[in-house]
Design an enzyme around this catalytic site. Structure first.
Site, PDB file in Angstrom:
ATOM      1  N   SER A  77      -0.885 -43.442  -8.145  1.00 58.51           N
ATOM      2  CA  SER A  77      -0.422 -43.115  -6.794  1.00 58.51           C
ATOM      3  C   SER A  77       0.416 -44.227  -6.179  1.00 58.51           C
ATOM      4  O   SER A  77       0.817 -44.127  -5.020  1.00 58.51           O
ATOM      5  CB  SER A  77      -1.620 -42.798  -5.903  1.00 58.51           C
ATOM      6  OG  SER A  77      -2.499 -43.892  -5.868  1.00 58.51           O
ATOM      7  N   THR A 191      -2.014 -44.368  -1.260  1.00 54.41           N
ATOM      8  CA  THR A 191      -1.243 -45.471  -0.727  1.00 54.41           C
ATOM      9  C   THR A 191      -2.112 -46.700  -0.730  1.00 54.41           C
ATOM     10  O   THR A 191      -3.297 -46.596  -0.440  1.00 54.41           O
ATOM     11  CB  THR A 191      -0.914 -45.178   0.758  1.00 54.41           C
ATOM     12  OG1 THR A 191      -0.233 -43.945   0.822  1.00 54.41           O
ATOM     13  CG2 THR A 191      -0.088 -46.275   1.379  1.00 54.41           C
ATOM     14  N   THR A 209       3.533 -46.775  -2.056  1.00 57.43           N
ATOM     15  CA  THR A 209       2.973 -45.543  -2.628  1.00 57.43           C
ATOM     16  C   THR A 209       4.019 -44.809  -3.452  1.00 57.43           C
ATOM     17  O   THR A 209       5.229 -44.996  -3.248  1.00 57.43           O
ATOM     18  CB  THR A 209       2.499 -44.606  -1.491  1.00 57.43           C
ATOM     19  OG1 THR A 209       1.822 -43.485  -2.033  1.00 57.43           O
ATOM     20  CG2 THR A 209       3.656 -44.112  -0.656  1.00 57.43           C
ATOM     21  N   ARG A 219      10.872 -35.361  -0.493  1.00 52.88           N
ATOM     22  CA  ARG A 219       9.799 -35.539   0.496  1.00 52.88           C
ATOM     23  C   ARG A 219       9.502 -37.036   0.686  1.00 52.88           C
ATOM     24  O   ARG A 219       9.389 -37.794  -0.265  1.00 52.88           O
ATOM     25  CB  ARG A 219       8.538 -34.824   0.013  1.00 52.88           C
ATOM     26  CG  ARG A 219       7.332 -34.935   0.981  1.00 52.88           C
ATOM     27  CD  ARG A 219       6.386 -36.044   0.598  1.00 52.88           C
ATOM     28  NE  ARG A 219       5.169 -36.046   1.425  1.00 52.88           N
ATOM     29  CZ  ARG A 219       4.276 -37.025   1.426  1.00 52.88           C
ATOM     30  NH1 ARG A 219       4.426 -38.073   0.656  1.00 52.88           N
ATOM     31  NH2 ARG A 219       3.216 -36.962   2.208  1.00 52.88           N
ATOM     32  N   VAL A 220       9.404 -37.433   1.936  1.00 52.40           N
ATOM     33  CA  VAL A 220       9.031 -38.811   2.269  1.00 52.40           C
ATOM     34  C   VAL A 220       7.771 -38.754   3.119  1.00 52.40           C
ATOM     35  O   VAL A 220       7.677 -37.940   4.048  1.00 52.40           O
ATOM     36  CB  VAL A 220      10.168 -39.522   3.038  1.00 52.40           C
ATOM     37  CG1 VAL A 220       9.716 -40.888   3.535  1.00 52.40           C
ATOM     38  CG2 VAL A 220      11.403 -39.665   2.151  1.00 52.40           C
ATOM     39  N   ASP A 222       4.434 -41.083   5.097  1.00 51.20           N
ATOM     40  CA  ASP A 222       4.316 -42.030   6.215  1.00 51.20           C
ATOM     41  C   ASP A 222       4.567 -43.482   5.815  1.00 51.20           C
ATOM     42  O   ASP A 222       4.950 -44.307   6.656  1.00 51.20           O
ATOM     43  CB  ASP A 222       2.916 -41.923   6.838  1.00 51.20           C
ATOM     44  CG  ASP A 222       1.806 -42.156   5.810  1.00 51.20           C
ATOM     45  OD1 ASP A 222       1.950 -41.703   4.655  1.00 51.20           O
ATOM     46  OD2 ASP A 222       0.783 -42.776   6.162  1.00 51.20           O
ATOM     47  N   THR A 242      -3.467 -44.283   5.133  1.00 48.02           N
ATOM     48  CA  THR A 242      -3.454 -43.671   3.818  1.00 48.02           C
ATOM     49  C   THR A 242      -3.833 -42.212   3.985  1.00 48.02           C
ATOM     50  O   THR A 242      -4.418 -41.825   4.990  1.00 48.02           O
ATOM     51  CB  THR A 242      -4.438 -44.393   2.872  1.00 48.02           C
ATOM     52  OG1 THR A 242      -4.353 -43.819   1.568  1.00 48.02           O
ATOM     53  CG2 THR A 242      -5.857 -44.303   3.371  1.00 48.02           C
ATOM     54  N   GLY A 243      -3.494 -41.407   3.001  1.00 52.17           N
ATOM     55  CA  GLY A 243      -3.807 -39.989   3.101  1.00 52.17           C
ATOM     56  C   GLY A 243      -2.554 -39.164   3.289  1.00 52.17           C
ATOM     57  O   GLY A 243      -1.453 -39.589   2.918  1.00 52.17           O
ATOM     58  N   GLY A 245       0.493 -38.029   4.557  1.00 48.05           N
ATOM     59  CA  GLY A 245       1.428 -38.716   5.427  1.00 48.05           C
ATOM     60  C   GLY A 245       2.007 -37.870   6.532  1.00 48.05           C
ATOM     61  O   GLY A 245       2.334 -38.386   7.612  1.00 48.05           O
TER      62      GLY A 245
HETATM   63  N1  GLY Z   1       0.229 -41.656   2.600  1.00 47.34           N
HETATM   64  C1  GLY Z   1       1.153 -41.513   1.568  1.00 47.34           C
HETATM   65  C2  GLY Z   1       1.960 -40.306   1.620  1.00 47.34           C
HETATM   66  O1  GLY Z   1       1.584 -39.339   2.249  1.00 47.34           O
HETATM   67  O2  GLY Z   1       2.990 -40.287   0.995  1.00 47.34           O
END
Ligand code: GLY
Length: 330
Positions: A77, A191, A209, A219-220, A222, A242-243, A245
């Site tokens: 990840s 992340t 990440t 896709r981007v 957070d 984290t999680g 985004g």
């Molecule tokens: N927290 C990382 C993402 O959603 O890309």
């Protein structure tokens, strides 16, 4: 692979790194110190500690620490060996920020194993904050970073397995569930966010990440968005997330945590309030995972997540391998 349960047990039983925090702070560390998201934050913290313990800067420490999971082939990840997007491209996001508001970030960066170091170059060698896609790659190559294949055979096999059903279904805590597992592990996203306070009392943060596994191309999340995945204010504190985004971006999560600390909330309370904001605005987010981690200028630490399973690693002069379970609403 780290034995998560043993580390948590050791941290809880062990001495005194974790001075009792005041209400709303999960722990209080002595500077210099560094904290990171998830189990693999322990190894990242130790690399950061090698910098901090010699009097190095928080900025150098978080960069050194973030490079550890970026290079870890068991981590799918972050960085090299990260799971690819829907079309098989490994695209990396990262950001870095210092106490004075200087910051740099890259998004959708391909073929460069250490996006955190490219983010730092963006911060230090350009007038910009965020470079994306081909432009970020061009910049990295111009800066001398080697172009590499980041899709490992194991990650390619996991992607091919996913293509058989192609279900796009983010699952909570995949960061822990997939660490060190080969192809076929329940893939997803994650992340590492790192926050450090150096011996001079300066704060810095880093976040890196490969984003959500099997994401749509382009896709981007957070992590490279300053204020969402990372925010640092030298007068107050720092936060990272984290999680999933998208939920963090919608609520400018890390900025919110720092602003709540500015209003006087201890880090844990601030993280809890930011998670609550996500849930209040979108109750269905309870089925997802988002976690926040925060550190203030006094060394007070806090964390909170939507679901149980979020862990975070702590390191200071007394103990360099502590790992704690984060509190959660569910
Ligand atoms: N927290 C990382 C993402 O959603 O890309």
């Amino acid at each position: 692979m780290l034995d998560r349960r043993a580390l948590i047990t050791a941290a809880l039983a062990g001495p005194p790194l974790l001075l009792a925090g005041r209400a709303g702070a999960a722990a209080t560390l002595t500077s210099p110190c560094v904290i990171s998201t998830w189990d693999f934050g322990v190894a990242a913290n130790q690399a950061a500690w090698a910098v901090l313990s010699k009097g190095g800067s928080a900025l150098d420490a978080v960069e050194a620490g973030a490079r550890v999971p970026e290079a870890d082939l068991n981590n799918h990840s972050v960085g090299r060996a990260g799971y690819p997007d829907r079309d098989g491209h490994v695209t990396l996001d990262a950001s870095i920020m210092d106490a004075d508001g200087n910051c740099g970030a890259v998004a959708g960066l391909e073929h460069i194993a250490h996006p955190i170091s490219v983010a730092r170059r963006v911060m230090e060698r350009t007038p910009h904050v965020l470079l994306v896609g081909d432009g970020a790659l061009q910049f990295a190559l111009e800066q001398g970073f080697p172009r590499e294949e980041l899709l490992t055979p194991e990650s390619r096999a996991a992607w091919r397995e996913w293509l058989k059903t192609a279900k796009y279904r983010p699952a909570a805590n995949s960061e822990v569930d997939t660490y060190g597992k080969g192809a076929g592990g329940a893939a997803n996203h994650d992340t590492i966010g790192m926050l450090a306070l150096d011996a001079k009392g300066e704060l810095a943060g880093a976040c890196t990440t490969s984003g959500m596994a099997w994401k749509l191309r382009g896709r981007v999340g957070d992590s490279p968005i300053i204020g969402a995945g990372l925010y640092v204010d030298g007068a107050v504190g720092a936060a990272t997330s984290t999680g999933v985004g998208e939920e963090v971006i919608r609520n400018v999560g890390s900025f919110l945590v720092v602003e709540l600390m500015r209003q006087g909330h201890p880090p844990e309370e601030a993280c809890k309030a930011a998670v609550k904001r996500i849930l209040d605005r979108k109750p269905s987010a309870k089925d997802l995972q988002v976690g926040f981690l925060a550190l203030n200028t006094r060394g007070e630490v806090g964390a909170w997540s939507i679901q149980k399973g979020f862990s975070y690693a702590l390191c200071d002069g007394a103990k360099q391998d502590a790992l704690l379970p984060g509190p959660s609403f569910y």
